[in-house]
Design a protein around this motif. Structure first.
Motif, PDB file in Angstrom:
ATOM      1  N   GLY A   9       0.857  -1.218   0.091  1.00  0.00           N
ATOM      2  CA  GLY A   9       0.313   0.054  -0.071  1.00  0.00           C
ATOM      3  C   GLY A   9       0.880   1.188   0.141  1.00  0.00           C
ATOM      4  N   ILE A  10       0.272   2.576   0.371  1.00  0.00           N
ATOM      5  CA  ILE A  10       1.004   3.650   0.500  1.00  0.00           C
ATOM      6  C   ILE A  10       2.220   3.589   1.326  1.00  0.00           C
ATOM      7  N   GLY A  11       2.094   3.045   2.236  1.00  0.00           N
ATOM      8  CA  GLY A  11       2.972   3.042   3.560  1.00  0.00           C
ATOM      9  C   GLY A  11       4.122   2.030   3.000  1.00  0.00           C
ATOM     10  N   GLY A  12       3.984   0.916   2.752  1.00  0.00           N
ATOM     11  CA  GLY A  12       4.816  -0.232   2.190  1.00  0.00           C
ATOM     12  C   GLY A  12       5.436   0.197   0.995  1.00  0.00           C
ATOM     13  N   LEU A  35      -1.789  -5.457  -8.341  1.00  0.00           N
ATOM     14  CA  LEU A  35      -2.211  -4.315  -7.647  1.00  0.00           C
ATOM     15  C   LEU A  35      -2.812  -3.469  -8.648  1.00  0.00           C
ATOM     16  N   ARG A  36      -4.009  -2.810  -8.520  1.00  0.00           N
ATOM     17  CA  ARG A  36      -4.698  -1.955  -9.299  1.00  0.00           C
ATOM     18  C   ARG A  36      -5.226  -0.825  -8.437  1.00  0.00           C
ATOM     19  N   ILE A  99      -6.595  13.554  -3.620  1.00  0.00           N
ATOM     20  CA  ILE A  99      -6.155  12.672  -4.612  1.00  0.00           C
ATOM     21  C   ILE A  99      -6.522  11.255  -4.596  1.00  0.00           C
ATOM     22  N   HIS A 100      -6.740  10.701  -5.618  1.00  0.00           N
ATOM     23  CA  HIS A 100      -7.530   9.213  -5.770  1.00  0.00           C
ATOM     24  C   HIS A 100      -6.336   8.275  -5.106  1.00  0.00           C
ATOM     25  N   ARG A 101      -6.804   7.550  -4.146  1.00  0.00           N
ATOM     26  CA  ARG A 101      -5.681   6.613  -3.385  1.00  0.00           C
ATOM     27  C   ARG A 101      -5.306   5.569  -4.428  1.00  0.00           C
ATOM     28  N   GLN A 105      -1.428   5.137  -5.284  1.00  0.00           N
ATOM     29  CA  GLN A 105      -0.487   3.711  -5.191  1.00  0.00           C
ATOM     30  C   GLN A 105       0.252   3.492  -6.317  1.00  0.00           C
ATOM     31  N   MET A 106      -0.620   3.625  -7.518  1.00  0.00           N
ATOM     32  CA  MET A 106       0.081   3.126  -8.892  1.00  0.00           C
ATOM     33  C   MET A 106       1.462   3.835  -9.277  1.00  0.00           C
ATOM     34  N   ALA A 107       1.388   5.253  -8.856  1.00  0.00           N
ATOM     35  CA  ALA A 107       2.463   6.273  -8.977  1.00  0.00           C
ATOM     36  C   ALA A 107       3.593   5.815  -8.222  1.00  0.00           C
TER      37      ALA A 107
END
Length: 420
Positions: A9-12, A35-36, A99-101, A105-107
């Motif tokens: 996720g964002i943190g990892g 991951l989508r 922002i879209h979560r 995450q994809m960035a």
């Protein structure tokens, strides 16, 4: 040093980028087969935007997200109660982004794969447990597709696997289920016309009954003259409708949420149309967990929602995960021993973020909004006729307590960047 991160996720993913920057090898594993860009909108505080900018993602944030201009509270009739600027307008050197979560995450994922290599993230990989002996951590992993189990050795294990963290469950066995405060949330995305400034985070109503949060999250939509609006509908349910399960990713139904907001039509926003225009609705309870008195056991630690899940109040969830990641990498890079680095990370982060968890449970702003609904149940002409200056100031104080009390401290703090 090699670090195994459970959770992409964002943190990892921010942890992986930060460790790589510091010259530390990282491997990220996640149980999802792919991951989508799932989910809806989140807010990133200037604290997190600074860290992601220093990781080279400032351009991605500016391309994807909306720099939030203001946060405004209204009553359930759309009457303005209180407002305050956000981001740079508050004096920060960095904006706040809505922002879209999933896009964020994809960035992050793209950056990890580009910098660390395509083998640095393994999906479809279930973490089943770990052992450690003081020198190494050995994690048991299961490949979902083949059913093959293996043991992976690392110097450090980081549990960034969210609310239902398997790493946390092993560190704190017997912990009860997430705690629900009785508020059920429905969330969705609807493309429509910009409202108010076009960059306003609007909160209407009171979470003692029904509350609506709406804000735009897409710069791409703005460039087309539209607004992709993230909405969160919160409803306080009676005691006889509460459950003990945290059904975190349940698909919601319009028929369940719309009746609570059927007549919420403001001059600046048609709430029923907003809800009806969403192609998908998510439903889940507002939950958190009691703060832990320990995250770190030897060479294993927790990060983000695995360490400190909190109510979505004050824009802190994703932002605090980013801060965790940056401090963790910084402390590991500067430590003679990995275990000492993890303890230094926990010492810097645990107490401040635990305080935020508790503050989110007791927001004076929500009490003030409830007071407005009690004193002016049919709306008002002037908020000054409903609330005293001190009561209005309490809203500002509530957000200062959780999120915005350190403008000068953030602007002048040395960077967490540790170049390899």
């Amino acid at each position: 040093m090699r670090v195994l991160i459970v959770g992409a996720g964002i943190g990892g993913l921010t942890t992986a980028l930060s460790l790589h920057e510091a010259g530390i090898e990282a491997l990220v594993v996640d149980s999802a087969a792919q991951l989508r860009p799932l989910g809806v909108g989140i807010n990133l505080l200037p604290h997190a935007v600074r860290e992601l900018t220093e990781l080279g993602l400032g351009g991605d944030l500016a391309d994807l997200g909306i720099p939030t201009a203001e946060m405004v509270h209204f009553d359930r009739y759309g009457g303005r109660i209180w407002g305050e600027p956000r981001g740079r307008a508050l004096g920060y050197h960095w904006p706040q982004y809505s922002i879209h979560r999933g896009e964020l995450q994809m960035a992050l994922l793209d950056a990890v794969l580009a910098r660390l290599g395509k083998e640095s993230v393994r999906t479809g990989t279930v973490f089943e447990g770990f052992e450690q002996d003081g020198a190494k951590v050995r994690a048991r992993l299961l490949d979902r597709a083949s059913g093959t189990a293996e043991t992976v050795e690392a110097d450090v294990l980081v549990g960034a696997d969210g609310l239902h963290s398997s790493v946390r469950a092993q560190l704190h066995p017997g912990e009860p289920a997430p705690l629900w405060n009785g508020i059920r949330m429905w969330r969705g995305l609807t493309e429509g016309e910009p409202f108010l400034t076009g960059r306003t985070l609007a909160v209407a109503g009171s979470n003692t009954a029904s509350k609506m949060v709406v804000y735009p999250i897409s710069m791409r939509a703005e460039r087309r003259g539209k607004a992709l609006l993230n909405w969160v509908a919160e409803v306080k349910l009676p005691a006889d409708r509460l459950t003990t399960s945290a059904d975190w990713n349940r698909t919601g139904r319009l028929d369940d949420v719309l009746p609570y907001f059927a007549d919420w039509t403001f001059g600046w926003l048609d709430v029923p149309a907003l809800l009806s225009g969403s192609a998908e609705i998510l439903e889940y309870p507002m939950v958190d967990r009691d703060p832990l008195d320990r995250w770190t056991f030897g060479r294993v630690t927790l990060l983000g929602d695995a360490a400190h899940p909190m109510y979505p109040i004050g824009s802190n969830g994703g932002s605090q995960a980013v801060l965790d990641a940056r401090v963790l990498a910084h402390r590991l890079a500067g430590a003679a021993d990995p275990a000492d680095g993890l303890l230094a990370y926990e010492a810097e982060r645990r107490e401040p973020v635990n305080a935020i968890v508790l503050a989110c449970r007791d927001m004076p702003a929500d009490r003030v909004l409830h007071t407005v609904s009690e004193r002016a149940p049919q709306g008002f002409e002037r908020i000054e006729d409903v609330l005293s200056p001190d009561e209005l100031t309490a809203i500002t104080g509530a957000y200062r307590k959780t999120s915005f009390d350190d403008v000068e401290a953030l602007n002048t703090r040395p960077s967490y960047t540790t170049a390899s």
